[in-house]
Structures are given as C-alpha cells and as structure tokens.
Scaffold this motif. Structure first.
Motif, PDB file in Angstrom:
ATOM      1  N   ASN A  43       0.803  -1.072  -0.144  1.00 32.04           N
ATOM      2  CA  ASN A  43       0.041  -0.095   0.255  1.00 32.04           C
ATOM      3  C   ASN A  43       0.753   1.232  -0.001  1.00 32.04           C
ATOM      4  O   ASN A  43       1.523   1.693   1.034  1.00 32.04           O
ATOM      5  CB  ASN A  43      -0.924   0.050   1.280  1.00 32.04           C
ATOM      6  CG  ASN A  43      -1.859   1.156   1.215  1.00 32.04           C
ATOM      7  OD1 ASN A  43      -1.539   2.253   1.666  1.00 32.04           O
ATOM      8  ND2 ASN A  43      -2.935   1.136   0.532  1.00 32.04           N
ATOM      9  N   ASP A  76       0.410   5.642  -0.935  1.00 32.75           N
ATOM     10  CA  ASP A  76      -0.316   6.377  -1.407  1.00 32.75           C
ATOM     11  C   ASP A  76       0.148   7.311  -2.098  1.00 32.75           C
ATOM     12  O   ASP A  76      -0.572   8.116  -3.144  1.00 32.75           O
ATOM     13  CB  ASP A  76      -0.944   7.241   0.106  1.00 32.75           C
ATOM     14  CG  ASP A  76      -1.642   6.231   0.963  1.00 32.75           C
ATOM     15  OD1 ASP A  76      -2.811   5.825   0.544  1.00 32.75           O
ATOM     16  OD2 ASP A  76      -1.197   5.815   2.105  1.00 32.75           O
ATOM     17  N   ASP A 102      -3.812   1.834  -5.931  1.00 33.44           N
ATOM     18  CA  ASP A 102      -3.619   2.235  -4.526  1.00 33.44           C
ATOM     19  C   ASP A 102      -3.006   3.623  -4.433  1.00 33.44           C
ATOM     20  O   ASP A 102      -3.096   4.566  -3.643  1.00 33.44           O
ATOM     21  CB  ASP A 102      -3.033   1.203  -3.561  1.00 33.44           C
ATOM     22  CG  ASP A 102      -1.564   0.874  -4.014  1.00 33.44           C
ATOM     23  OD1 ASP A 102      -1.414   0.604  -5.268  1.00 33.44           O
ATOM     24  OD2 ASP A 102      -0.614   1.059  -3.528  1.00 33.44           O
TER      25      ASP A 102
END
Length: 324
Positions: free
Chosen positions: A219, A221, A245
């Motif tokens: 993950n 961002d 993601d």
C-alpha cells in the motif's frame, strides 16, 4: 498575476544593482562587453534546456544591446569545458564569464584563473568548491524544491498515508532537497516515508526503483519522484504493475511534457509540480550582461524561487519551443 514570485526575485536583484551603481558607470558603458557563456552539452533534457535558454539570451541581448557580444560554448566533459575557458580568455577576450560548471571540483581552479585576469565571473546552479573563485552565484531554490512537494502531498493525503521517494544523484543539491522534504514530514506523524532511494534523475533507474517499491510495499499512497524524468519511469512502473492504490505522483522541475499533462488534466496521478526551470540560465546571462554594461555587480547570491505549479497556473510555465 504572472509568476509573481520569480519576478519579485529578479526585481530585487535589479534594485540591488541600482543601489550599487558606481562612478565608473560611464566608462564601463562606453566599452564593448564580451560575455562568455560556458555550459554542458545537451546530453539530456535538462541540459538541452540550458543550451536552449543560453542561446535565447544571446539572441535577445545582442538584439537589444548593439555593444554586447555573447559567445556560447558547450562542452561534453569537464576537461573540454576547462579548455574552452582558456579560449574565451585568450582568443575571444571576454570581459565577463557566465558558467554552469560541468563538475564543481574540476572547474574551480580554471574558473579562479579566469577571475584572476580581472574577468567578472557568474556561476550558475552547480557551485564551485571555493566560492572565492566567483563574483556572483545564481541558482534555483533547492530547499523549496523539496519543501513544496512534501507540503502538497501532506495536504492531499489529509496528513495520513504511506510515501516512497526517489532521489537524484548523490550531491549536496540532492541532500538539500531531501532534508527539506523530511522537515515537512516531521510535522505530520501519521505520514510514513517507507523508503527513499537514489534513481539518479534517470527514468530507467526510476522505473527499476519503483518496481522494487511496488514489490515490497502493498500500500503506497503517494510517490515523490523529485524530477520529471524520474516521474516518467515511475508512471511506467505503476502502469505495468496495474496498481490502483497510489493517489498521486509528484515529479519536479516543470518539464514541458509534465506541465502539458497538468494543463490537459490527462493523468489523475499528476496533480502538481514544482518549478526549477533551466530558464535560470537565461536570467543569469541577462542579469550579468546588463550589469556589466552599466559597470555594476550582481548580488553575491541570487536564488530563483521554486514555486508550486498547478493546473490553474501551468500555462505560465509551459514553453513549447524549449526542449525541456
């Protein structure tokens, strides 16, 4: 409002010049000025921009000032640039030198020798190891180059998320940018910098580094690419991995392809940029030539501000004829 911050910086330099006007003005103005410009060859997009803006300055300044000659020389390496400095002094009889050093250490002594001949020296962007070899220094704002992306990412993520970073070539310049980026992150404890690796301002290296990040971290961002060439490699790796993601990729330097992407809104991952245009070569030559024509000196240091580029102001930073 057109690039107000940049114009204020240049206006401040001009005011300093005016304040420093010397009695020798009339004598200096009556002399023909020959400005030598020594820059790296166009081996990649940023230096191609340096060459483009140097020649634009020559064209504009010689047209506006009949008593001025600007000689532009490009070099493929540091030793060639050092040899060109000798030619500029002995053959071309320059009064002033504007140099974007190929390398800092290797060019310091040759530049010092030019200055010892009574020739005015302005150094651009890549500093010398001994600043006494120069009269003036003109550069972009590397602290803002690191601070502005961090502030934008922090705001866009609401102060929470995972970030990875791609750094340039290991240099003091890159350190300044990374330190400024980290200083902002320290104010946001819920933003986590997972890793920061050097990708050398190279899109192929950036592609490989990003592949590694995408494999190791499930993950992410936001990605700070710290250069538009590297951002191209980052985007290619994301597309190949089919990752959804990642919310934004922040490059830097205002390359025209990236600015056009902003203007068109054609990639949702590209939402902003930070200026660090090779146009500062144009500004350095113009400031130096105009000062010498008036017998004046530049401030010891002139920093061309780096500012946030968004879709709203992108047109101000789009130069379609420039190679960068």
């Amino acid at each position: 409002m057109k690039n107000l911050t940049r114009r204020l910086a240049l206006a401040a330099a001009a005011l300093t010049l005016a304040a420093g006007a010397a009695p020798a003005l009339a004598q200096q103005a009556s002399q023909k000025q020959v400005v030598g410009v020594a820059i790296p060859a166009a081996t990649h997009s940023f230096t191609a921009g340096i060459v483009y803006w140097a020649n634009q300055a020559k064209k504009d300044l010689e047209k506006a000032n009949p008593g001025l000659q600007v000689i532009v020389k490009t070099a493929a390496n540091a030793s060639e640039q050092a040899n060109q400095l000798q030619d500029l002094v002995t053959v071309n009889k320059i009064n002033a030198l504007v140099i974007f050093p190929f390398e800092s250490a290797a060019l310091t002594k040759p530049v010092a020798q030019v200055k010892s001949k009574g020739i005015y020296v302005t150094v651009v962007d890549r500093g010398l190891t001994d600043t006494s070899a120069q009269d003036a220094y003109v550069a972009g704002d590397n602290t803002a180059f690191g601070r502005i992306p961090a502030e934008y990412i922090a705001k866009a993520l609401g102060g929470k998320g995972n970030i990875v970073a791609l750094r340039g070539i290991p240099t003091t310049l890159d350190n300044e940018r990374m330190e400024a980026f980290n200083a902002v992150l320290k104010k946001h404890p819920d933003l986590k910098l997972l890793d920061a690796k050097h990708a050398n301002w190279n899109r192929d290296d950036a592609f490989k580094v990003t592949q590694d990040y995408l494999t190791r971290f499930k993950n992410i961002d936001a990605i700070w690419a710290a250069d538009d060439d590297m951002a191209v490699g980052v985007l290619r790796a994301i597309e190949q991995a089919k990752r959804n993601d990642i919310k934004l990729v922040f490059g830097g330097a205002g390359a025209k392809g990236m600015v056009k992407t902003l203007m068109d809104g054609s990639n949702p991952l590209i939402q902003a940029n930070v200026s660090y245009s090779p146009k500062f070569m144009y500004d350095a030559i113009k400031l130096t030539a105009e000062a010498r024509l008036k017998g004046q000196k530049l401030p010891a240091t002139t920093i061309i501000p780096s500012v946030l580029i968004t879709k709203e102001n992108a047109k101000q930073f789009y130069f379609p004829d420039s190679p960068f």
